[in-house]
Scaffold this motif. Structure first.
Motif, PDB file in Angstrom:
ATOM      1  N   ALA A 148       0.917  -1.221  -0.030  1.00  0.00           N
ATOM      2  CA  ALA A 148       0.106   0.143  -0.096  1.00  0.00           C
ATOM      3  C   ALA A 148       0.877   1.334  -0.011  1.00  0.00           C
ATOM      4  O   ALA A 148       2.037   1.402   0.712  1.00  0.00           O
ATOM      5  N   THR A 149       0.391   2.315  -0.631  1.00  0.00           N
ATOM      6  CA  THR A 149       1.221   3.542  -0.815  1.00  0.00           C
ATOM      7  C   THR A 149       0.382   4.586  -0.302  1.00  0.00           C
ATOM      8  O   THR A 149       1.032   5.822   0.027  1.00  0.00           O
ATOM      9  N   SER A 150      -0.857   4.484   0.213  1.00  0.00           N
ATOM     10  CA  SER A 150      -1.473   5.450   1.144  1.00  0.00           C
ATOM     11  C   SER A 150      -2.265   5.119   2.146  1.00  0.00           C
ATOM     12  O   SER A 150      -2.421   3.965   2.485  1.00  0.00           O
ATOM     13  N   ASN A 151      -2.594   5.744   3.176  1.00  0.00           N
ATOM     14  CA  ASN A 151      -3.297   5.446   4.443  1.00  0.00           C
ATOM     15  C   ASN A 151      -4.810   5.036   4.057  1.00  0.00           C
ATOM     16  O   ASN A 151      -5.246   4.217   4.609  1.00  0.00           O
ATOM     17  N   GLU A 152      -5.160   5.667   3.146  1.00  0.00           N
ATOM     18  CA  GLU A 152      -6.490   5.517   2.604  1.00  0.00           C
ATOM     19  C   GLU A 152      -6.499   3.975   1.906  1.00  0.00           C
ATOM     20  O   GLU A 152      -7.668   3.366   2.218  1.00  0.00           O
ATOM     21  N   GLU A 153      -5.375   3.781   1.179  1.00  0.00           N
ATOM     22  CA  GLU A 153      -5.565   2.287   0.704  1.00  0.00           C
ATOM     23  C   GLU A 153      -5.537   1.392   1.708  1.00  0.00           C
ATOM     24  O   GLU A 153      -5.956   0.357   1.485  1.00  0.00           O
ATOM     25  N   ILE A 154      -4.712   1.813   2.743  1.00  0.00           N
ATOM     26  CA  ILE A 154      -4.761   0.815   3.955  1.00  0.00           C
ATOM     27  C   ILE A 154      -6.092   0.271   4.585  1.00  0.00           C
ATOM     28  O   ILE A 154      -6.512  -0.685   4.714  1.00  0.00           O
ATOM     29  N   ILE A 155      -6.912   1.365   4.672  1.00  0.00           N
ATOM     30  CA  ILE A 155      -7.991   1.256   5.052  1.00  0.00           C
ATOM     31  C   ILE A 155      -9.130   0.325   4.094  1.00  0.00           C
ATOM     32  O   ILE A 155      -9.865  -0.463   4.363  1.00  0.00           O
ATOM     33  N   GLU A 156      -8.926   0.820   2.770  1.00  0.00           N
ATOM     34  CA  GLU A 156      -9.459   0.070   1.677  1.00  0.00           C
ATOM     35  C   GLU A 156      -8.964  -1.409   1.654  1.00  0.00           C
ATOM     36  O   GLU A 156     -10.112  -2.453   1.459  1.00  0.00           O
ATOM     37  N   ILE A 157      -7.959  -1.858   2.002  1.00  0.00           N
ATOM     38  CA  ILE A 157      -7.661  -3.077   1.927  1.00  0.00           C
ATOM     39  C   ILE A 157      -8.344  -3.927   3.029  1.00  0.00           C
ATOM     40  O   ILE A 157      -8.724  -5.106   2.890  1.00  0.00           O
ATOM     41  N   ILE A 158      -8.247  -3.348   4.151  1.00  0.00           N
ATOM     42  CA  ILE A 158      -8.762  -3.957   5.269  1.00  0.00           C
ATOM     43  C   ILE A 158     -10.373  -4.055   4.980  1.00  0.00           C
ATOM     44  O   ILE A 158     -10.903  -5.062   5.400  1.00  0.00           O
ATOM     45  N   ARG A 159     -11.056  -3.106   4.583  1.00  0.00           N
ATOM     46  CA  ARG A 159     -12.361  -2.973   4.435  1.00  0.00           C
ATOM     47  C   ARG A 159     -12.913  -4.250   3.307  1.00  0.00           C
ATOM     48  O   ARG A 159     -13.842  -5.042   3.828  1.00  0.00           O
ATOM     49  N   LYS A 160     -12.072  -4.280   2.265  1.00  0.00           N
ATOM     50  CA  LYS A 160     -12.354  -5.342   1.288  1.00  0.00           C
ATOM     51  C   LYS A 160     -12.048  -6.687   1.879  1.00  0.00           C
ATOM     52  O   LYS A 160     -13.178  -7.576   1.753  1.00  0.00           O
TER      53      LYS A 160
END
Length: 155
Positions: free
Chosen positions: A139-151
C-alpha cells in the motif's frame, strides 16, 4: 452489541506507512503517538503504561512479521486502533523470532472486554491470509490501507 469492522475503528490520519523507530519500545511509543491523534485518550500516560504492562505479560509479536500491541485500559472510553509499517522491520521478541513489519495497535476500555476479544480475533483472522499481508505491505497511502482492510472484512 454490534462490533464494528476493523476498518471503522482506524482513522486514516493515525496510520504511518514508514515508521522510523529502530527497536520495540520506540515503535510502541511511535505508534502510541499516532493513536493520540484521535483525541480519544483521556489519560495519555496511563494508556501507554498499560500497553507496556501488557507487553511484559508476553510479546504481542504474533509471528509472520506482525505485532498487535494492545491493552485494556481506563485511558479510553471507546476502542481505538492505529496501523503502522516498519519497512526495515523491528526486532520484537516475536513468537517466531522474526522481525516485525506490520503493527496494529489498539486500546480498549476495560469495561468492553467482549469487544476487545472480538477485535483481536477479527484482526487475527485477517492476517492469516498471506495475500492480505502482502497487500498491506504494498500500500502507498493511508486510505489504501483502510480500503484493503475493508475489502478483506467483507469477503
Amino acid at each position: 452489541m454490534e462490533i464494528k469492522n476493523i476498518s471503522e475503528y482506524i482513522k486514516a490520519d493515525t496510520i504511518d506507512l514508514n515508521l522510523k523507530a529502530k527497536n520495540k519500545n520506540a515503535v510502541i511509543k511511535e505508534l502510541y503517538n499516532n493513536l493520540k491523534k484521535t483525541g480519544l485518550i483521556n489519560d495519555e500516560e496511563l494508556g501507554l503504561n498499560d500497553i507496556f504492562v501488557r507487553e511484559e505479560i508476553g510479546s504481542t509479536g504474533i509471528g509472520k512479521r506482525i505485532a498487535l500491541p494492545h491493552a485494556k485500559t481506563k485511558a479510553v472510553e471507546e476502542l481505538i486502533i492505529t496501523f503502522g509499517i516498519s519497512r526495515n522491520g523491528i526486532a520484537y521478541d516475536s513468537l517466531d523470532d522474526e522481525n516485525v513489519n506490520i503493527f496494529f495497535m489498539f486500546l480498549c476500555p476495560e469495561s468492553k472486554a467482549h469487544e476487545y476479544l472480538r477485535v483481536l480475533a477479527r484482526i487475527s483472522r485477517l492476517i492469516r491470509e498471506n495475500r492480505f499481508v502482502e497487500n498491506l505491505l504494498k500500500a502507498t497511502s493511508n486510505e489504501e490501507i483502510i480500503e484493503i482492510i475493508r475489502k478483506e472484512e467483507t469477503n
